[in-house]
Design an enzyme around this catalytic site. Structure first.
Site, PDB file in Angstrom:
ATOM      1  N   HIS A 126       3.531 -12.709  22.717  1.00 34.99           N
ATOM      2  CA  HIS A 126       2.848 -13.729  21.912  1.00 34.99           C
ATOM      3  C   HIS A 126       3.083 -13.442  20.420  1.00 34.99           C
ATOM      4  O   HIS A 126       3.444 -12.320  20.056  1.00 34.99           O
ATOM      5  CB  HIS A 126       1.318 -13.648  22.126  1.00 34.99           C
ATOM      6  N   CYS A 151      -6.169  -9.203  22.287  1.00 36.18           N
ATOM      7  CA  CYS A 151      -6.268 -10.001  23.519  1.00 36.18           C
ATOM      8  C   CYS A 151      -7.472  -9.633  24.380  1.00 36.18           C
ATOM      9  O   CYS A 151      -7.805 -10.361  25.313  1.00 36.18           O
ATOM     10  CB  CYS A 151      -4.982  -9.923  24.321  1.00 36.18           C
TER      11      CYS A 151
HETATM   12  C1  CIR Z   1      -0.022 -11.480  30.468  1.00 39.66           C
HETATM   13  O1  CIR Z   1       1.191 -11.270  30.595  1.00 39.66           O
HETATM   14  O2  CIR Z   1      -0.475 -12.614  30.384  1.00 39.66           O
HETATM   15  C2  CIR Z   1      -0.957 -10.295  30.409  1.00 39.66           C
HETATM   16  N1  CIR Z   1      -0.466  -9.259  31.238  1.00 39.66           N
HETATM   17  C3  CIR Z   1      -1.117  -9.794  28.999  1.00 39.66           C
HETATM   18  C4  CIR Z   1      -1.751 -10.796  28.097  1.00 39.66           C
HETATM   19  C5  CIR Z   1      -1.965 -10.259  26.729  1.00 39.66           C
HETATM   20  N2  CIR Z   1      -2.596 -11.235  25.930  1.00 39.66           N
HETATM   21  C6  CIR Z   1      -2.474 -11.295  24.617  1.00 39.66           C
HETATM   22  O3  CIR Z   1      -1.731 -10.540  24.003  1.00 39.66           O
HETATM   23  N3  CIR Z   1      -3.132 -12.253  23.981  1.00 39.66           N
END
Ligand code: CIR
Length: 257
Positions: free
Chosen positions: A165, A252
């Protein structure tokens, strides 16, 4: 923006079955829960009331609560995750958030993709990463919703690659001081701010979480620790090893309002 509240979710036992691009091994869930508890304690130290949601075993990535919603000016916008297995997280987050603040939908059709990790607010702007998880239609829908909530805010799309992201690769230590992971490839320039590109080996630490008078940073990255101390009295270093294995970082793990 002064925050009073945070929403977090306890990591699921199923965390290791989530999505990741890292090759760092399987997460140790007990350790992830310890690290999560330290994260919650840090938010409380910075004065926030923290709502800790129960683990959701049906959704291995559900501790990454930042992605199913975007909060701005006291209004929550429900997103449409680009990652299909994560779409089921949205319904529960909508319910949780509607007890706390007004909730609006992104709207649009099946093709809309947007995850909260791609939305960085700084200096009166919403910078929106056009990553593998967020597309042009998602950007347009978010821009329209944000305009209704805050007509003064400008929304800019940032095409990028190399990281999950936008906020994986860049956050604002201060509104006019951006930290960037060189792994995040983008051609956009940010004339309103100084951009500090970290050495590759410290790139993970580009994700910092400023909260009121303090900032959370990932532990083990001395350069960012030094920079953070130049800007904040309270700098809290947190071990993020188990979340890093699953492509997760500091921002996150919470939704702030
Ligand atoms: C994913 O790939 O969606 C999760 N394993 C990690 C999400 C991390 N989210 C973020 O950086 N906002």
């Amino acid at each position: 923006m002064r925050y009073t509240h945070a929403i977090v979710r306890t990591p699921a036992r199923a965390l290791g079955r989530g999505i990741t691009t890292q090759d760092l091994g399987a997460p140790d869930v007990d350790l992830a829960r310890e690290q999560h508890a330290a994260y919650v304690a840090a938010l409380r130290t910075l004065g926030l009331a923290v709502t800790v949601l129960d683990a959701d075993e049906a959704h291995p990535d559900s501790c990454f609560v930042e992605d199913p919603a975007v909060i701005w000016n006291g209004v929550a916008i429900i997103t449409r995750p680009g990652a299909r297995p994560r779409r089921g997280e949205v319904a529960c987050m909508r319910e949780v958030l509607s007890d706390l603040l007004p909730v609006v939908e992104l709207g649009g059709g099946e093709d809309v993709r947007l995850e909260g990790g791609d939305v960085l607010f700084c200096e009166g702007r919403a910078l929106v990463g056009q990553s593998q998880r967020t597309n042009h239609i998602g950007l347009k829908r978010l821009s329209a919703r944000l305009r209704e909530i805050d007509p003064a805010l400008t929304t800019t799309g940032i095409p990028l690659s190399g990281v999950l992201h936008l906020k994986t690769g860049m956050t604002a230590l201060r509104p006019t001081f951006l930290l960037r992971d060189p792994a995040c490839r983008m051609t956009a320039r940010f004339p309103f701010a100084r951009t500090f590109t970290l050495p590759r080996a410290q790139g993970y630490a580009a994700n910092v979480l400023p909260v009121n008078h303090g900032v959370l940073i990932a532990k083990g990255y001395p350069l960012v620790a030094t920079l953070a101390r130049e800007h904040y009295d309270t700098v809290i270093e947190l071990d993020m090893s188990e979340f890093h294995k699953m492509d997760g970082s500091l921002t996150c793990l919470s939704l702030l309002c």
